[in-house]
Design an enzyme around this catalytic site. Structure first.
Site, PDB file in Angstrom:
ATOM      1  N   ASN A  19       0.863  -1.168   0.000  1.00 32.65           N
ATOM      2  CA  ASN A  19       0.000   0.000   0.000  1.00 32.65           C
ATOM      3  C   ASN A  19       0.910   1.232   0.000  1.00 32.65           C
ATOM      4  O   ASN A  19       2.122   1.106  -0.176  1.00 32.65           O
ATOM      5  CB  ASN A  19      -0.998  -0.044   1.176  1.00 32.65           C
ATOM      6  N   ASN A  53      -4.235  -8.822   9.096  1.00 28.67           N
ATOM      7  CA  ASN A  53      -3.058  -8.291   8.422  1.00 28.67           C
ATOM      8  C   ASN A  53      -2.774  -6.849   8.836  1.00 28.67           C
ATOM      9  O   ASN A  53      -3.640  -6.130   9.296  1.00 28.67           O
ATOM     10  CB  ASN A  53      -3.301  -8.338   6.915  1.00 28.67           C
ATOM     11  N   TYR A 154      -3.964  -3.245  -4.777  1.00 24.27           N
ATOM     12  CA  TYR A 154      -2.669  -2.847  -4.212  1.00 24.27           C
ATOM     13  C   TYR A 154      -1.709  -2.404  -5.300  1.00 24.27           C
ATOM     14  O   TYR A 154      -1.867  -2.740  -6.479  1.00 24.27           O
ATOM     15  CB  TYR A 154      -2.054  -4.024  -3.442  1.00 24.27           C
ATOM     16  N   LYS A 180     -12.406  -2.002  -3.512  1.00 30.37           N
ATOM     17  CA  LYS A 180     -11.508  -0.977  -2.942  1.00 30.37           C
ATOM     18  C   LYS A 180     -10.116  -1.100  -3.534  1.00 30.37           C
ATOM     19  O   LYS A 180      -9.628  -2.201  -3.749  1.00 30.37           O
ATOM     20  CB  LYS A 180     -11.445  -1.146  -1.426  1.00 30.37           C
ATOM     21  N   GLU A 236     -10.589   6.696   2.286  1.00 28.54           N
ATOM     22  CA  GLU A 236     -10.181   6.053   3.547  1.00 28.54           C
ATOM     23  C   GLU A 236      -8.798   6.469   4.029  1.00 28.54           C
ATOM     24  O   GLU A 236      -7.850   6.551   3.239  1.00 28.54           O
ATOM     25  CB  GLU A 236     -10.207   4.530   3.343  1.00 28.54           C
ATOM     26  N   GLU A 262      -9.013   1.844  11.295  1.00 27.14           N
ATOM     27  CA  GLU A 262      -8.412   0.511  11.409  1.00 27.14           C
ATOM     28  C   GLU A 262      -7.157   0.510  12.259  1.00 27.14           C
ATOM     29  O   GLU A 262      -6.749  -0.540  12.747  1.00 27.14           O
ATOM     30  CB  GLU A 262      -8.103  -0.059  10.011  1.00 27.14           C
ATOM     31  N   ASP A 289     -11.062  -2.665  14.104  1.00 30.04           N
ATOM     32  CA  ASP A 289     -10.940  -4.104  13.842  1.00 30.04           C
ATOM     33  C   ASP A 289     -10.619  -4.788  15.173  1.00 30.04           C
ATOM     34  O   ASP A 289      -9.528  -4.621  15.719  1.00 30.04           O
ATOM     35  CB  ASP A 289      -9.812  -4.304  12.820  1.00 30.04           C
ATOM     36  N   HIS A 319     -12.239  -3.323   9.393  1.00 27.65           N
ATOM     37  CA  HIS A 319     -11.063  -3.760   8.640  1.00 27.65           C
ATOM     38  C   HIS A 319     -10.787  -5.229   8.940  1.00 27.65           C
ATOM     39  O   HIS A 319     -11.121  -5.721  10.019  1.00 27.65           O
ATOM     40  CB  HIS A 319      -9.871  -2.909   9.102  1.00 27.65           C
ATOM     41  N   GLU A 338     -15.144  -6.058   5.728  1.00 23.81           N
ATOM     42  CA  GLU A 338     -14.193  -6.102   4.618  1.00 23.81           C
ATOM     43  C   GLU A 338     -13.961  -7.546   4.190  1.00 23.81           C
ATOM     44  O   GLU A 338     -14.181  -8.477   4.954  1.00 23.81           O
ATOM     45  CB  GLU A 338     -12.863  -5.484   5.087  1.00 23.81           C
ATOM     46  N   SER A 339     -13.509  -7.727   2.959  1.00 24.80           N
ATOM     47  CA  SER A 339     -13.074  -9.053   2.524  1.00 24.80           C
ATOM     48  C   SER A 339     -11.960  -8.868   1.505  1.00 24.80           C
ATOM     49  O   SER A 339     -11.938  -7.880   0.771  1.00 24.80           O
ATOM     50  CB  SER A 339     -14.279  -9.813   1.973  1.00 24.80           C
TER      51      SER A 339
HETATM   52  O1  LIG Z   1      -3.251  -2.478   3.203  1.00 19.78           O
HETATM   53  C1  LIG Z   1      -3.610  -2.637   4.359  1.00 19.78           C
HETATM   54  O2  LIG Z   1      -2.874  -2.427   5.336  1.00 19.78           O
HETATM   55  C2  LIG Z   1      -5.013  -3.081   4.642  1.00 19.78           C
HETATM   56  C3  LIG Z   1      -5.942  -1.939   4.695  1.00 19.78           C
HETATM   57  O3  LIG Z   1      -5.609  -0.797   4.883  1.00 19.78           O
HETATM   58  C4  LIG Z   1      -7.361  -2.207   4.520  1.00 19.78           C
HETATM   59  O4  LIG Z   1      -7.722  -3.350   4.276  1.00 19.78           O
HETATM   60  O5  LIG Z   1      -8.153  -1.264   4.605  1.00 19.78           O
HETATM   61 MG   LIG Z   2      -7.322   0.538   5.109  1.00 19.38          MG
END
Ligand SMILES: O=C([O-])CC(=O)C(=O)O
Ligand SMILES: [Mg+2]
Length: 386
Positions: A19, A53, A154, A180, A236, A262, A289, A319, A338-339
């Protein structure tokens, strides 16, 4: 009735994705098993948990501090008044004995992981799906149909817009109505990515974007001005999760829905976001979360904080993409979950045979959290408990 063992293993969930803030090349999680002496269907009840995660496995904290505290406690002090089940809140208090307030971080992940396993065991001992047990405890009616959205998009070495579009197309094909993608590496790079995805979605699904806390105030505002040209589901985690002032100022530049939370790990931090972050209960989304933030015992306190401040639980879409939050959503009326359709396996996702239809799944009636219904996951869990 007692807990006879608490086991932990730190396992890889590494992948080559990134990310705007971190890559996942060394990502791990903790898997725990809470072994009891209660027999159901001819075998001891074992509760399982893992952290989601983004934070790493917590083997050190779990093995050195939290497991000994639990195993050294008088077993009677961990039971409910009727003595017919474990009491998650008493267990939580035992875990957190001699822990100072504030500074919520890695320990909240360790406790959240154990707490997930405890609730799994409690619902299995009660012989019910966790979401039904939760609804009963709160005097609510469970709703097994839960909104889920597909998180991905990603940054990935060599990944171009065509691949990103193909990924999003595959989520559409799998029944999702909201997808997303990651942003935050720069407006010049992200605008064509967003436009490409919107073209692919062609109005058949909505798009949320996630900056993972990468942006300072100036850049977050510049992004807001760019993003408001598009009909997004949400914007977000623009800035640092603890920069409530940034979040509050952003609302002046971004009237459409935003989401964050999150990386807030306690009900006190959640309350500060509500008090000072300018979040709007009629349109914004909260992503706390439980698996990273002291578990469901704490999440129930967070929901109380929200209620006091006039927020509905239906504004929460956690999250993490795990079945624990699916149960909380179905039991306590959250807005969804989320999924990650292609990531973090075997931990994330749904029981085998559960399909996404019109952006929703329906929870099967499995005792506990439902891990036994996901064959690849229960295999690694049972290996730990063996
Ligand atoms: O990429 C990440 O750390 C996960 C994340 O932010 C999300 O699922 O919103
Ligand atoms: Mg996020």
């Amino acid at each position: 009735m007692r807990i006879v063992d608490l086991r932990e293993v730190t396992a890889p969930i590494a992948s080559s994705i990134a990310n705007a803030y971190i890559d996942f090349s060394k990502m791990t999680l903790s898997l725990v098993a809470v072994v009891t002496d209660v027999i159901r269907d001819g075998r001891p009840v074992v509760g399982y948990g893992f952290n989601s995660n983004g934070r790493y496995g917590q083997g050190g904290l779990i093995r050195e501090r939290f497991a000994p505290r639990l195993l050294e406690a008088d077993p009677k002090t961990l039971l409910n008044d009727a003595g017919d089940n474990l009491d998650p809140d008493r267990i939580w208090a035992t875990l957190m004995k001699n822990e100072k307030p504030g500074g919520h971080g890695e320990r909240s992940v360790a406790v959240g992981t154990i707490d997930m396993a405890v609730w799994d065991a409690v619902a299995k001992i009660a012989g019910k799906p966790l979401f039904r047990l939760l609804a009963e405890r709160h005097g609510l009616t469970a709703n097994p149909r839960v909104f889920v959205y597909a998180a991905g998009g990603y940054y990935y070495p060599g990944k171009g817009i065509e691949q990103l579009r193909a990924e999003m197309r595959s989520y559409l094909d799998r029944g999702y109505s909201v997808v997303k993608m990651k942003i935050g590496n720069g407006i010049e790079e992200d605008r064509p990515r967003i436009e490409g995805v919107l073209k692919e979605l062609d109005g058949k699904a909505q798009l949320a974007v996630d900056a993972n806390g990468r942006l300072n105030l100036e850049d977050a505002i510049a992004y807001a001005k760019m993003l408001r040209d598009y009909p997004l589901f949400w914007y977000e985690e623009a800035g640092d999760p603890l920069d409530y002032n940034l979040q509050a100022q952003l609302a002046e530049f971004y009237p459409a829905p935003m989401a964050t939370g999150e990386n807030l790990f306690s009900h006190q931090d959640a309350r500060n976001l509500i008090r000072y972050g300018g979040m709007r209960p009629d349109r914004d989304w909260l992503q706390f979360d439980c698996a990273l933030s002291y578990g469901l015992c704490e999440y129930q306190r967070t929901l109380e904080v929200l209620k006091t401040a006039g927020w509905s639980p239906s504004r929460c879409i956690p999250h993490g993409g795990h079945q624990m939050s699916l149960n909380i959503a179905a039991g306590l009326g959250l807005g969804g979950n989320e999924s990650y359709p292609d990531l973090f396996q075997p931990y994330g996702g749904f029981p085998d045979g559960v399909r996404v239809e019109d952006g929703h799944i329906t929870m099967p009636d499995l005792p506990g959290i439902g891990f036994e219904g996901k064959s690849d996951l229960i295999k690694v869990m049972r290996d730990l408990a063996a």
